[in-house]
Enzyme design. Structure first.
Site, PDB file in Angstrom:
ATOM      1  N   HIS A 114       0.485  -0.996  -0.115  1.00  9.20           N
ATOM      2  CA  HIS A 114      -0.204   0.604  -0.409  1.00  9.20           C
ATOM      3  C   HIS A 114       0.719   1.406   0.042  1.00  9.20           C
ATOM      4  CE1 HIS A 114      -3.231  -2.894   2.181  1.00  9.20           C
ATOM      5  NE2 HIS A 114      -4.040  -2.578   1.109  1.00  9.20           N
ATOM      6  N   LYS A 127     -15.653  -7.773   4.572  1.00  4.15           N
ATOM      7  CA  LYS A 127     -14.112  -8.308   5.928  1.00  4.15           C
ATOM      8  C   LYS A 127     -14.591  -8.136   7.308  1.00  4.15           C
ATOM      9  CE  LYS A 127     -11.020  -7.042   1.839  1.00  4.15           C
ATOM     10  NZ  LYS A 127      -9.890  -5.583   1.869  1.00  4.15           N
ATOM     11  N   ARG A 180      -2.505  -6.163  -8.153  1.00  5.72           N
ATOM     12  CA  ARG A 180      -1.092  -6.855  -7.271  1.00  5.72           C
ATOM     13  C   ARG A 180      -1.450  -8.138  -8.970  1.00  5.72           C
ATOM     14  NH1 ARG A 180      -2.921  -8.463  -1.766  1.00  5.72           N
ATOM     15  NH2 ARG A 180      -4.725  -7.467  -2.331  1.00  5.72           N
ATOM     16  N   SER A 193      -2.337  -8.043   3.666  1.00  5.62           N
ATOM     17  CA  SER A 193      -2.790  -7.739   4.633  1.00  5.62           C
ATOM     18  C   SER A 193      -3.749  -8.836   5.374  1.00  5.62           C
ATOM     19  CB  SER A 193      -4.156  -6.040   4.946  1.00  5.62           C
ATOM     20  OG  SER A 193      -4.003  -5.014   4.812  1.00  5.62           O
TER      21      SER A 193
HETATM   22  O1  PNS Z   1      -8.510  -2.465   0.246  1.00  7.08           O
HETATM   23  P1  PNS Z   1      -9.858  -3.005   0.245  1.00  7.08           P
HETATM   24  O2  PNS Z   1     -10.431  -3.465   1.073  1.00  7.08           O
HETATM   25  O3  PNS Z   1     -10.224  -3.740  -1.213  1.00  7.08           O
HETATM   26  O4  PNS Z   1     -11.001  -1.533  -0.506  1.00  7.08           O
HETATM   27  C1  PNS Z   1     -12.437  -1.791  -0.685  1.00  7.08           C
HETATM   28  C2  PNS Z   1     -12.713  -0.578  -0.530  1.00  7.08           C
HETATM   29  C3  PNS Z   1     -13.330  -0.205   2.099  1.00  7.08           C
HETATM   30  C4  PNS Z   1     -12.527   0.667  -0.784  1.00  7.08           C
HETATM   31  C5  PNS Z   1     -14.716  -0.531  -0.661  1.00  7.08           C
HETATM   32  O5  PNS Z   1     -15.539  -1.565   0.090  1.00  7.08           O
HETATM   33  C6  PNS Z   1     -14.980   0.615  -0.069  1.00  7.08           C
HETATM   34  O6  PNS Z   1     -15.214   1.426  -0.846  1.00  7.08           O
HETATM   35  N1  PNS Z   1     -15.848   1.214   0.868  1.00  7.08           N
HETATM   36  C7  PNS Z   1     -16.817   2.033   0.809  1.00  7.08           C
HETATM   37  C8  PNS Z   1     -18.050   1.983   0.958  1.00  7.08           C
HETATM   38  C9  PNS Z   1     -18.473   2.023  -0.397  1.00  7.08           C
HETATM   39  O7  PNS Z   1     -18.667   3.037  -1.189  1.00  7.08           O
HETATM   40  N2  PNS Z   1     -19.361   0.980  -0.834  1.00  7.08           N
HETATM   41  C10 PNS Z   1     -19.460   0.448  -2.135  1.00  7.08           C
HETATM   42  C11 PNS Z   1     -18.832   0.639  -3.116  1.00  7.08           C
HETATM   43  S1  PNS Z   1     -18.839   0.452  -4.995  1.00  7.08           S
END
Ligand code: PNS
Length: 161
Positions: free
Chosen positions: A17, A41, A90, A127
């Site tokens: 990251h 998650k 990745r 992670s």
């Molecule tokens: O590191 P990650 O888990 O791949 O990140 C995913 C993340 C946190 C960016 C995504 O789940 C997110 O945007 N969450 C905020 C809520 C949201 O906007 N959800 C709709 C996504 S289209």
């Protein structure tokens, strides 16, 4: 002024990251690292703890700041006036998931997502595997920033799984 959001769950932030954020900051006037909730998650650290770990890891990059995103990423981007989301990739497994989110975020707010390829030397870091290794008492110092290694190693063995 160019402003991008680098979003993620950052549970916890890894050297992979940090590399993508550092390279994003070199392209943009300002980068906001958005610590968000991923509904798929269960998070080991609270959002504020994840943000604090990210702040410590990124403290040497002057045009980066860290914020907690409570709601939708698309709404956050509109609130702060970010034109761009930058996400690290990745490999193809990441892309399948990211493609859907990128299209949905553009649908919701018009914000565009740019993908940055992760450094091949760091592409094996995730992670979830870092937490697994730490939970078994394995070495994680080469995978995460020093503050994150300390935070994971201070958890009781069962808390790290
Ligand atoms: O590191 P990650 O888990 O791949 O990140 C995913 C993340 C946190 C960016 C995504 O789940 C997110 O945007 N969450 C905020 C809520 C949201 O906007 N959800 C709709 C996504 S289209």
């Amino acid at each position: 002024m160019t402003l991008a959001v680098c979003p993620g769950s950052f549970d916890p932030i890894t050297l992979g990251h940090v590399d993508v954020i550092r390279r994003s900051a070199a392209l943009m006037d300002e980068v906001i690292v958005g610590v968000a909730h991923n509904h798929k998650k269960s998070h080991r650290f609270t959002a504020e703890q994840r943000a604090q770990l990210a702040r410590a890891a990124l403290a040497d990059i002057p045009n980066v700041r860290v914020a907690v995103i409570d709601g939708l990423l698309a709404d956050f981007c509109q609130e702060v006036g970010a034109q761009t989301i930058i996400k690290g990739l990745r490999g193809t497994a990441d892309f399948d998931n990211e493609q859907t989110m990128a299209l949905l975020n553009r649908h919701l707010s018009g914000v565009e997502t740019l993908f940055m390829l992760g450094d091949p030397g760091l592409n094996h870091i995730s992670s979830s595997f870092v937490k697994d290794i730490a939970g078994h008492g394995g070495p994680i110092e080469d995978l995460v920033p020093p503050g994150v290694a300390r935070a994971l190693q201070s958890l009781a063995p069962g808390e790290n799984r």
